[in-house]
Design a protein around this motif. Structure first.
Motif, PDB file in Angstrom:
ATOM      1  N   LEU A  71       0.862  -1.638   0.268  1.00 47.15           N
ATOM      2  CA  LEU A  71       0.158  -0.031  -0.415  1.00 47.15           C
ATOM      3  C   LEU A  71       1.118   1.746  -0.188  1.00 47.15           C
ATOM      4  O   LEU A  71       0.755   2.132  -0.427  1.00 47.15           O
ATOM      5  CB  LEU A  71      -1.191  -0.090   1.016  1.00 47.15           C
ATOM      6  N   PHE A  72       1.605   1.722   0.725  1.00 47.10           N
ATOM      7  CA  PHE A  72       2.500   2.401   0.814  1.00 47.10           C
ATOM      8  C   PHE A  72       3.659   2.305  -0.305  1.00 47.10           C
ATOM      9  O   PHE A  72       3.702   3.787  -1.140  1.00 47.10           O
ATOM     10  CB  PHE A  72       3.728   2.239   1.491  1.00 47.10           C
ATOM     11  N   ALA A  73       3.955   1.550  -0.823  1.00 48.14           N
ATOM     12  CA  ALA A  73       4.509   1.633  -2.437  1.00 48.14           C
ATOM     13  C   ALA A  73       3.847   1.936  -3.608  1.00 48.14           C
ATOM     14  O   ALA A  73       3.874   2.899  -4.331  1.00 48.14           O
ATOM     15  CB  ALA A  73       4.781   0.363  -3.100  1.00 48.14           C
ATOM     16  N   GLU A  74       2.300   1.928  -3.073  1.00 50.61           N
ATOM     17  CA  GLU A  74       1.531   1.931  -4.145  1.00 50.61           C
ATOM     18  C   GLU A  74       1.093   3.475  -3.945  1.00 50.61           C
ATOM     19  O   GLU A  74       0.864   4.557  -5.540  1.00 50.61           O
ATOM     20  CB  GLU A  74       0.200   1.546  -4.527  1.00 50.61           C
ATOM     21  N   ALA A  75       1.195   3.663  -3.128  1.00 49.89           N
ATOM     22  CA  ALA A  75       1.174   5.582  -2.651  1.00 49.89           C
ATOM     23  C   ALA A  75       2.129   6.592  -2.741  1.00 49.89           C
ATOM     24  O   ALA A  75       1.468   7.787  -2.977  1.00 49.89           O
ATOM     25  CB  ALA A  75       0.394   5.727  -0.958  1.00 49.89           C
ATOM     26  N   SER A  76       3.257   6.182  -3.038  1.00 52.10           N
ATOM     27  CA  SER A  76       4.105   6.715  -3.169  1.00 52.10           C
ATOM     28  C   SER A  76       4.382   7.282  -4.759  1.00 52.10           C
ATOM     29  O   SER A  76       5.184   8.533  -5.474  1.00 52.10           O
ATOM     30  CB  SER A  76       5.908   5.683  -2.901  1.00 52.10           C
ATOM     31  N   THR A  77       3.232   6.468  -5.433  1.00 49.79           N
ATOM     32  CA  THR A  77       3.757   6.959  -6.804  1.00 49.79           C
ATOM     33  C   THR A  77       2.584   8.356  -7.097  1.00 49.79           C
ATOM     34  O   THR A  77       2.165   8.785  -6.034  1.00 49.79           O
ATOM     35  CB  THR A  77       3.080   6.053  -7.527  1.00 49.79           C
ATOM     36  N   ASP A  78       2.499   8.496  -8.368  1.00 46.59           N
ATOM     37  CA  ASP A  78       2.044  10.070  -8.640  1.00 46.59           C
ATOM     38  C   ASP A  78       1.246  10.163  -8.771  1.00 46.59           C
ATOM     39  O   ASP A  78      -0.173  10.715  -8.614  1.00 46.59           O
ATOM     40  CB  ASP A  78       3.106  10.553  -9.569  1.00 46.59           C
ATOM     41  N   SER A  79       0.145   8.825  -9.310  1.00 46.80           N
ATOM     42  CA  SER A  79      -1.255   8.655  -9.555  1.00 46.80           C
ATOM     43  C   SER A  79      -1.804   8.032  -8.608  1.00 46.80           C
ATOM     44  O   SER A  79      -3.229   7.556  -8.394  1.00 46.80           O
ATOM     45  CB  SER A  79      -1.577   7.347 -11.079  1.00 46.80           C
ATOM     46  N   ALA A  80      -1.634   7.694  -7.043  1.00 52.16           N
ATOM     47  CA  ALA A  80      -2.149   7.760  -5.642  1.00 52.16           C
ATOM     48  C   ALA A  80      -3.219   8.300  -5.285  1.00 52.16           C
ATOM     49  O   ALA A  80      -3.615   9.574  -5.989  1.00 52.16           O
ATOM     50  CB  ALA A  80      -0.733   7.573  -4.947  1.00 52.16           C
TER      51      ALA A  80
END
Length: 128
Positions: A71-80
């Motif tokens: 979840l943290f890895a996905e949230a660190s992207t620009d499109s989160a």
């Protein structure tokens, strides 16, 4: 009355007889041994269940940790959808933002008393 005297006499002779006492002691020992064996089986079953639960808890903790990291890895992207800073605040890994001083006035007017460190607590006269 004679019948009662015979029963009392028989009981008195039995209590004075070492054989009777030894039989009672052996029976008590056997009963306690059987009870102890049954309790030992129950204890072993509970210990096995405990080991299974501990293993299950460890597996669940690892799975939740992996999900959180994903979840943290996905949230660190620009499109989160939810920003990483917000997720860290939700999980308690980031300091919570302090309220601006204008918000302190609103809280105080609602019956809260404000402490020096920015935390608020209910006054005793205000009931929600």
């Amino acid at each position: 009355m004679e019948f009662v005297n015979k029963i009392v006499g028989t009981v008195t002779r039995a209590l004075n007889n070492n054989t009777f006492i030894n039989i009672c002691l052996v029976a008590s020992f056997a009963t306690l041994g059987v009870r102890s064996a049954n309790q030992q089986k129950v204890i072993e079953a509970l210990e096995a269940e405990k080991e299974n639960i501990v293993k299950s808890n460890k597996d669940m903790r690892k799975a939740m940790w992996d999900w959180k990291q994903q979840l943290f890895a996905e949230a660190s992207t620009d499109s989160a959808v939810v920003p990483l800073a917000r997720l860290k605040a939700i999980y308690g890994e980031a300091p919570t933002p302090q309220l601006p001083t204008a918000d302190y006035a609103i809280l105080t007017s609602l019956g809260d008393t404000v402490k020096q460190d920015g935390n608020s607590s209910r006054s005793s006269g205000f009931v929600v």
